[in-house]
Design a protein around this motif. Sequence first.
Motif, PDB file in Angstrom:
ATOM      1  N   UNK A 124      32.809  26.513  21.986  1.00 11.05           N
ATOM      2  CA  UNK A 124      32.090  27.062  23.134  1.00 11.05           C
ATOM      3  C   UNK A 124      32.456  26.342  24.428  1.00 11.05           C
ATOM      4  N   UNK A 125      32.636  25.017  24.341  1.00  9.54           N
ATOM      5  CA  UNK A 125      32.986  24.259  25.546  1.00  9.54           C
ATOM      6  C   UNK A 125      34.380  24.624  26.039  1.00  9.54           C
ATOM      7  N   UNK A 126      35.321  24.792  25.120  1.00  5.60           N
ATOM      8  CA  UNK A 126      36.674  25.207  25.518  1.00  5.60           C
ATOM      9  C   UNK A 126      36.639  26.568  26.202  1.00  5.60           C
ATOM     10  N   UNK A 127      35.839  27.488  25.657  1.00  6.62           N
ATOM     11  CA  UNK A 127      35.710  28.813  26.274  1.00  6.62           C
ATOM     12  C   UNK A 127      35.083  28.696  27.659  1.00  6.62           C
ATOM     13  N   UNK A 128      34.049  27.852  27.782  1.00  6.55           N
ATOM     14  CA  UNK A 128      33.365  27.693  29.062  1.00  6.55           C
ATOM     15  C   UNK A 128      34.302  27.115  30.120  1.00  6.55           C
ATOM     16  N   UNK A 129      35.087  26.113  29.752  1.00  7.35           N
ATOM     17  CA  UNK A 129      36.007  25.504  30.714  1.00  7.35           C
ATOM     18  C   UNK A 129      37.078  26.491  31.157  1.00  7.35           C
ATOM     19  N   UNK A 130      37.545  27.325  30.222  1.00  7.85           N
ATOM     20  CA  UNK A 130      38.526  28.350  30.591  1.00  7.85           C
ATOM     21  C   UNK A 130      37.903  29.367  31.537  1.00  7.85           C
ATOM     22  N   UNK A 131      36.648  29.721  31.293  1.00  8.65           N
ATOM     23  CA  UNK A 131      35.938  30.648  32.178  1.00  8.65           C
ATOM     24  C   UNK A 131      35.817  30.060  33.576  1.00  8.65           C
ATOM     25  N   UNK A 132      35.462  28.783  33.657  1.00 12.95           N
ATOM     26  CA  UNK A 132      35.371  28.126  34.967  1.00 12.95           C
ATOM     27  C   UNK A 132      36.715  28.137  35.687  1.00 12.95           C
ATOM     28  N   UNK A 133      37.777  27.817  34.970  1.00  9.51           N
ATOM     29  CA  UNK A 133      39.113  27.801  35.576  1.00  9.51           C
ATOM     30  C   UNK A 133      39.502  29.191  36.067  1.00  9.51           C
ATOM     31  N   UNK A 134      39.202  30.203  35.258  1.00 11.74           N
ATOM     32  CA  UNK A 134      39.526  31.579  35.654  1.00 11.74           C
ATOM     33  C   UNK A 134      38.759  31.989  36.904  1.00 11.74           C
ATOM     34  N   UNK A 135      37.486  31.610  36.969  1.00 10.35           N
ATOM     35  CA  UNK A 135      36.682  31.957  38.142  1.00 10.35           C
ATOM     36  C   UNK A 135      37.207  31.264  39.394  1.00 10.35           C
ATOM     37  N   UNK A 136      37.593  29.997  39.248  1.00  6.59           N
ATOM     38  CA  UNK A 136      38.134  29.273  40.394  1.00  6.59           C
ATOM     39  C   UNK A 136      39.443  29.897  40.860  1.00  6.59           C
ATOM     40  N   UNK A 137      40.287  30.278  39.911  1.00  6.94           N
ATOM     41  CA  UNK A 137      41.533  30.938  40.276  1.00  6.94           C
ATOM     42  C   UNK A 137      41.262  32.263  40.983  1.00  6.94           C
ATOM     43  N   UNK A 138      40.275  33.010  40.490  1.00 10.65           N
ATOM     44  CA  UNK A 138      39.951  34.296  41.103  1.00 10.65           C
ATOM     45  C   UNK A 138      39.417  34.115  42.513  1.00 10.65           C
ATOM     46  N   UNK A 139      38.617  33.070  42.732  1.00  9.19           N
ATOM     47  CA  UNK A 139      38.122  32.816  44.095  1.00  9.19           C
ATOM     48  C   UNK A 139      39.278  32.484  45.035  1.00  9.19           C
ATOM     49  N   UNK A 140      40.247  31.712  44.542  1.00 10.88           N
ATOM     50  CA  UNK A 140      41.416  31.377  45.359  1.00 10.88           C
ATOM     51  C   UNK A 140      42.230  32.631  45.671  1.00 10.88           C
ATOM     52  N   UNK A 141      42.425  33.476  44.658  1.00 10.77           N
ATOM     53  CA  UNK A 141      43.178  34.714  44.859  1.00 10.77           C
ATOM     54  C   UNK A 141      42.457  35.651  45.814  1.00 10.77           C
ATOM     55  N   UNK A 142      41.129  35.725  45.696  1.00 15.67           N
ATOM     56  CA  UNK A 142      40.357  36.595  46.594  1.00 15.67           C
ATOM     57  C   UNK A 142      40.455  36.111  48.035  1.00 15.67           C
ATOM     58  N   UNK A 143      40.451  34.798  48.233  1.00 11.12           N
ATOM     59  CA  UNK A 143      40.612  34.248  49.581  1.00 11.12           C
ATOM     60  C   UNK A 143      41.983  34.597  50.146  1.00 11.12           C
ATOM     61  N   UNK A 144      43.014  34.471  49.306  1.00  8.91           N
ATOM     62  CA  UNK A 144      44.368  34.830  49.738  1.00  8.91           C
ATOM     63  C   UNK A 144      44.452  36.305  50.081  1.00  8.91           C
ATOM     64  N   UNK A 145      43.871  37.154  49.224  1.00 11.12           N
ATOM     65  CA  UNK A 145      43.884  38.602  49.489  1.00 11.12           C
ATOM     66  C   UNK A 145      43.178  38.920  50.797  1.00 11.12           C
ATOM     67  N   UNK A 146      42.007  38.317  51.017  1.00  6.42           N
ATOM     68  CA  UNK A 146      41.239  38.603  52.226  1.00  6.42           C
ATOM     69  C   UNK A 146      41.935  38.080  53.483  1.00  6.42           C
ATOM     70  N   UNK A 147      42.748  37.034  53.321  1.00  8.67           N
ATOM     71  CA  UNK A 147      43.527  36.519  54.447  1.00  8.67           C
ATOM     72  C   UNK A 147      44.699  37.449  54.764  1.00  8.67           C
ATOM     73  N   UNK A 148      45.360  37.925  53.702  1.00  7.93           N
ATOM     74  CA  UNK A 148      46.519  38.798  53.895  1.00  7.93           C
ATOM     75  C   UNK A 148      46.126  40.191  54.368  1.00  7.93           C
ATOM     76  N   UNK A 149      44.968  40.668  53.920  1.00  5.65           N
ATOM     77  CA  UNK A 149      44.581  42.060  54.168  1.00  5.65           C
ATOM     78  C   UNK A 149      44.681  42.464  55.635  1.00  5.65           C
ATOM     79  N   UNK A 150      44.015  41.797  56.568  1.00  9.95           N
ATOM     80  CA  UNK A 150      44.114  42.255  57.967  1.00  9.95           C
ATOM     81  C   UNK A 150      45.507  42.078  58.545  1.00  9.95           C
ATOM     82  N   UNK A 151      46.238  41.052  58.103  1.00  7.89           N
ATOM     83  CA  UNK A 151      47.575  40.823  58.630  1.00  7.89           C
ATOM     84  C   UNK A 151      48.545  41.911  58.187  1.00  7.89           C
ATOM     85  N   UNK A 152      48.427  42.328  56.932  1.00 10.04           N
ATOM     86  CA  UNK A 152      49.309  43.382  56.420  1.00 10.04           C
ATOM     87  C   UNK A 152      48.942  44.741  57.004  1.00 10.04           C
ATOM     88  N   UNK A 153      47.643  44.999  57.145  1.00 11.76           N
ATOM     89  CA  UNK A 153      47.213  46.318  57.608  1.00 11.76           C
ATOM     90  C   UNK A 153      47.340  46.481  59.117  1.00 11.76           C
TER      91      UNK A 153
END
Length: 455
Positions: free
Chosen positions: A413-442
């Motif tokens: 369960x702990x291994x699964x939880x840590x992977x979930x945390x890592x995935x969420x952190x990666x997704x937050x980083x990707x969402x920030x990158x997407x939101x930064x690129x969005x107005x510049x590209x459009x």
Amino acid sequence: MAGESWSNVRLEAIAATDRKGFAMGPFGSNIKSENYQPTGIPVLRGVNLGDGGFSGSDLVFLSEEKAAELQNSQAFPGDLVFVAQGTVGRVGIVPDVPMFQKSVLSQNLMKFSGDRAKVDSRFLYYFFISAGGQQTIRSRVNPTGVPCISRPLSSLKEFEVPLPPLAEQKAIAAVLGALDDKIELNRRMNATLEAMARALFQSWFVDFDPVRAKLDGRQPIGLDAATAALFPAHFQDSPIGPVPKGWKVERFDAHITADRGLSYKGEGLREDGTGLPMHNLNSVYEGGGYKHEGLKYYAGEYRERHLLEPGDMIVTNTEQGFDHLLIGHAAIVPRCYGSKGIYSHHIYRVRNKPSSPFSPHYLVELFNNRRWHYWISGFSNGTTINMLPMDALEMPMLVVPPVDLVKKFTAIAEAAHLQIEDNKQQSRTLATLRDTLLPKLLSGELSMVEPSLNT
């Protein structure tokens, strides 16, 4: 400013000609609840629209015959769907999956089908979720009463979008789409990991499946020999019913300590993220799990007993109403908020005693298990506000598995939880990158087309 080769066009100029370019869900009683059936043609409703697409959960369906009657309200893969009343500004794309090859719009939804030789639907989606696109939509909202788009289909046709050449549209959509696809993949992976941990807990410590298998003379499914040996082959009677032979049944307070959090003052809250992270009632999802968007920050006074650490388990003790959707559910404090945080008085911090075999990852699954939650939440009381007293965390009797088995589960369960945390952190980083690129590209500030070289 958009690139030199961009042009502002109305949606009516780039609508599909091979099928209905604009449509709206039927008004009135054309779709009644008695028309719904378990399978068939899905009805797209606002409740199904989230994160840019339509989910397969909570869908209702119509028969082929009823859907044919509503031909003017049908939608297909790649169509953009807009909310015309209520949560105006929400936009999604009908996904190209078998379930949605044909669907019917519900009332208050409208759709646009683009000419694929002129426009990429994902590019349009990213435009309409951008600040400029949202402004385009909201400029047509009726300012009085329930938010709604005035003259919905006429307004939709008149929506103006900045349009680069099709190749650049596709390139922009591919970049932004790749980020969203990875975020969605992480979400699905996390859902699978969470379901796995809950199912394993249910099987081992609630249903006692390996014990029942041994009792029937069968080998427990999916267990190696060492893990299977940790389960007995018989049951014994106990004050809470049959439990695996040799397992103890003890009061909960023999295993945990619980403390109520800080009763804070509003002037200590900080909107700028300064101070300490404060985990509160809104930091736990209904049904359990940590809710990042509910975090607050606090810079007021507190005491040492109001502090918690990453990996601590928190349990909600308050709920508006009596549906027991939130109260008594638990989450583990993530690592990403640092080594020290505060928890509010609507939260209990629950820790296992050093003498107990339990772990935070075992306890969080226990609290979020449907059977245990039903028992715990039954202790709650109140008039308008439902409260969970400390007794609910002290009096209950529970089965206590062997130490080695709890350790085995905790490792998984702990291994699964840590992977979930890592995935969420990666997704937050990707969402920030997407939101930064969005107005510049459009806006054309960043171009996806390589400049030509003059020879």
